[in-house]
Design an enzyme around this catalytic site. Structure first.
Site, PDB file in Angstrom:
ATOM      1  N   HIS A  60       0.753  -1.104  -0.130  1.00 57.07           N
ATOM      2  CA  HIS A  60       0.068   0.214  -0.086  1.00 57.07           C
ATOM      3  C   HIS A  60       0.992   1.328  -0.177  1.00 57.07           C
ATOM      4  O   HIS A  60       1.892   1.251   0.649  1.00 57.07           O
ATOM      5  CB  HIS A  60      -1.015   0.080   1.094  1.00 57.07           C
ATOM      6  CG  HIS A  60      -0.324   0.112   2.617  1.00 57.07           C
ATOM      7  ND1 HIS A  60      -0.257   1.261   3.138  1.00 57.07           N
ATOM      8  CD2 HIS A  60      -0.004  -0.819   3.350  1.00 57.07           C
ATOM      9  CE1 HIS A  60       0.172   1.092   4.141  1.00 57.07           C
ATOM     10  NE2 HIS A  60       0.287  -0.280   4.668  1.00 57.07           N
ATOM     11  N   ASP A 165       5.969   1.902   7.104  1.00 54.28           N
ATOM     12  CA  ASP A 165       4.613   1.390   6.833  1.00 54.28           C
ATOM     13  C   ASP A 165       3.669   2.049   5.963  1.00 54.28           C
ATOM     14  O   ASP A 165       2.929   3.114   6.210  1.00 54.28           O
ATOM     15  CB  ASP A 165       3.916   1.174   8.084  1.00 54.28           C
ATOM     16  CG  ASP A 165       2.371   0.465   7.898  1.00 54.28           C
ATOM     17  OD1 ASP A 165       2.295   0.099   6.999  1.00 54.28           O
ATOM     18  OD2 ASP A 165       1.730   0.941   8.842  1.00 54.28           O
ATOM     19  N   GLU A 197      -5.142   2.013   2.320  1.00 59.05           N
ATOM     20  CA  GLU A 197      -5.270   0.603   3.148  1.00 59.05           C
ATOM     21  C   GLU A 197      -5.415   0.922   4.534  1.00 59.05           C
ATOM     22  O   GLU A 197      -6.161   0.102   5.210  1.00 59.05           O
ATOM     23  CB  GLU A 197      -3.699   0.096   3.041  1.00 59.05           C
ATOM     24  CG  GLU A 197      -3.627  -1.475   3.701  1.00 59.05           C
ATOM     25  CD  GLU A 197      -2.927  -1.423   5.091  1.00 59.05           C
ATOM     26  OE1 GLU A 197      -2.831  -2.617   5.678  1.00 59.05           O
ATOM     27  OE2 GLU A 197      -2.895  -0.268   5.426  1.00 59.05           O
ATOM     28  N   GLU A 198      -4.919   2.076   4.936  1.00 62.06           N
ATOM     29  CA  GLU A 198      -4.875   2.448   6.560  1.00 62.06           C
ATOM     30  C   GLU A 198      -6.203   2.800   7.023  1.00 62.06           C
ATOM     31  O   GLU A 198      -6.636   2.751   8.249  1.00 62.06           O
ATOM     32  CB  GLU A 198      -4.050   3.450   6.700  1.00 62.06           C
ATOM     33  CG  GLU A 198      -2.472   3.367   6.398  1.00 62.06           C
ATOM     34  CD  GLU A 198      -1.809   2.299   7.487  1.00 62.06           C
ATOM     35  OE1 GLU A 198      -2.647   1.915   8.154  1.00 62.06           O
ATOM     36  OE2 GLU A 198      -0.674   2.228   7.508  1.00 62.06           O
ATOM     37  N   ASP A 220       3.782  -5.960   3.700  1.00 58.50           N
ATOM     38  CA  ASP A 220       3.546  -5.004   4.429  1.00 58.50           C
ATOM     39  C   ASP A 220       4.503  -5.198   5.645  1.00 58.50           C
ATOM     40  O   ASP A 220       5.234  -6.188   5.701  1.00 58.50           O
ATOM     41  CB  ASP A 220       2.083  -5.021   4.901  1.00 58.50           C
ATOM     42  CG  ASP A 220       1.645  -3.812   5.318  1.00 58.50           C
ATOM     43  OD1 ASP A 220       2.339  -2.883   5.920  1.00 58.50           O
ATOM     44  OD2 ASP A 220       0.288  -3.405   4.933  1.00 58.50           O
ATOM     45  N   HIS A 306       3.320   2.706  13.333  1.00 53.69           N
ATOM     46  CA  HIS A 306       2.346   3.929  13.440  1.00 53.69           C
ATOM     47  C   HIS A 306       2.853   4.994  14.365  1.00 53.69           C
ATOM     48  O   HIS A 306       2.121   5.614  15.135  1.00 53.69           O
ATOM     49  CB  HIS A 306       1.149   3.202  13.752  1.00 53.69           C
ATOM     50  CG  HIS A 306       0.272   2.702  12.703  1.00 53.69           C
ATOM     51  ND1 HIS A 306      -0.973   2.407  12.654  1.00 53.69           N
ATOM     52  CD2 HIS A 306       0.699   2.168  11.437  1.00 53.69           C
ATOM     53  CE1 HIS A 306      -1.306   1.802  11.571  1.00 53.69           C
ATOM     54  NE2 HIS A 306      -0.254   1.814  10.903  1.00 53.69           N
TER      55      HIS A 306
END
Length: 330
Positions: A60, A165, A197-198, A220, A306
């Site tokens: 992503h 990410d 995606e998130e 990922d 994150h």
């Protein structure tokens, strides 16, 4: 690879604002002998036609981020999250908006500014140095998106940066496409750089529906458990890519998983097995689209996902490329 990852993480692109990342990847794939196009939803697709079953590999483009919800009289910005922000890591983080304006996150706790009892996203604010609401509106507006300020650093073989990410996964697929031998492919290959995606693995859903692959592999990141003792899981930086068994959304196809394990073993590529109980990836959406797709996932072990300081080991990136290359070539 290091330079490519740095360029990718420094490119602005929260969910729904991935165009700049797509442009960069198109430039990086100019020498790739593949068809490149965008689908209706905005996913970037690289297709290398070949006789054989359809294989979709996905990573992503988007990152987590911030979106301004209000501006108070003092020019401080209230915000909510794009994707899964981790409140306990936000205090003191720097934010960058698409127009180049930056700010710092602080916390509104009138009772105890130094030791708040709990962190809630709605109590955070971003200070861009504005003197008033009118002043702030010269630089930002309601609905404007921001990301963690992209500071990239490398210590030995470890990279520290926000947005690894999943820009590290994008780098893997770019490197793969630029180095595979077209005549050696055993699949009709679709490499999809997915959007949004998130916020619900949306791009993977729409692209899988259109492509209808027979097999799918998502690339990922996943949580490395080696930063505390005892470890929170069995994954470590520098010990190779993680072949997913299970996460919070899926159990991977056992046949495809075992084939990846056999390829890694045969080619002496270090690997780990991933079993986690929270989070998921594009693989979840690929697996349950239409009548279902045989789906696996290869994950890059990453610390502090994150946050503004995610950490990866470059050897894991290189071994992920090697694993996928050996998997898709005859």
């Amino acid at each position: 690879m290091e330079y490519l990852i740095e360029k990718l993480v420094k490119t602005f692109g929260p969910s729904s604002k991935e165009d700049k990342v797509k442009h960069l990847i198109k430039e990086e794939l100019k020498k790739c002998d593949c068809e490149i196009f965008e689908d209706k939803f905005g996913n970037l697709v690289a297709h290398i036609p070949q006789n054989g079953p359809k294989l979709m590999i996905a990573s992503h483009l988007d990152t987590i981020g911030f979106i301004v919800t209000d501006i108070d009289k003092n020019g401080l910005l209230r915000f909510t999250s794009i994707g899964g922000l981790r409140p306990s890591f936000l205090l003191g983080s720097r934010v960058l908006f698409e127009n180049g304006i930056s700010g710092m996150i602080y916390y509104d706790d009138k009772e105890n500014l130094w030791e708040p009892k709990e962190f809630k996203v709605e109590k955070f604010f971003i200070d861009i140095g504005a003197k008033s609401k009118k002043d702030a509106l010269n630089f930002v507006n309601i609905g404007m998106e921001g990301v963690f300020y992209p500071v990239f650093s490398k210590n030995y073989d470890r990279v520290i940066s926000p947005s690894l990410d999943d820009r590290s996964g994008c780098a893997v697929i770019v490197e793969l496409l630029n180095n595979i031998k077209k005549k050696s492919l055993k699949y009709d290959l679709y490499a999809v750089f997915t959007v949004q995606e998130e916020i619900g693995v949306k791009g993977a859903r729409t692209s899988t529906y259109e492509i209808t692959p027979e097999f799918g592999i998502a690339v990922d990141v996943t949580t490395a458990g080696d930063f505390v003792d005892p470890h929170i899981n069995a994954l470590e930086l520098g010990k190779g890519p993680a072949i997913k068994v299970m996460d919070g959304g899926m159990i991977t196809n056992i046949d495809l998983r075992n084939e990846l394990i056999n390829v890694a073993t045969k080619n002496k590529i270090p690997f780990q097995l991933e079993v986690i109980t929270s989070g998921t990836t594009d693989a979840f959406a690929i697996q349950i689209t239409k009548e279902g797709v045989k789906t696996a996932a290869v994950s890059i072990p990453t610390r502090y996902i994150h946050t503004q300081g995610e950490v990866i080991d470059l050897s894991d990136i290189k071994n992920t490329v090697a694993l996928l290359k050996n998997f898709i070539e005859k």
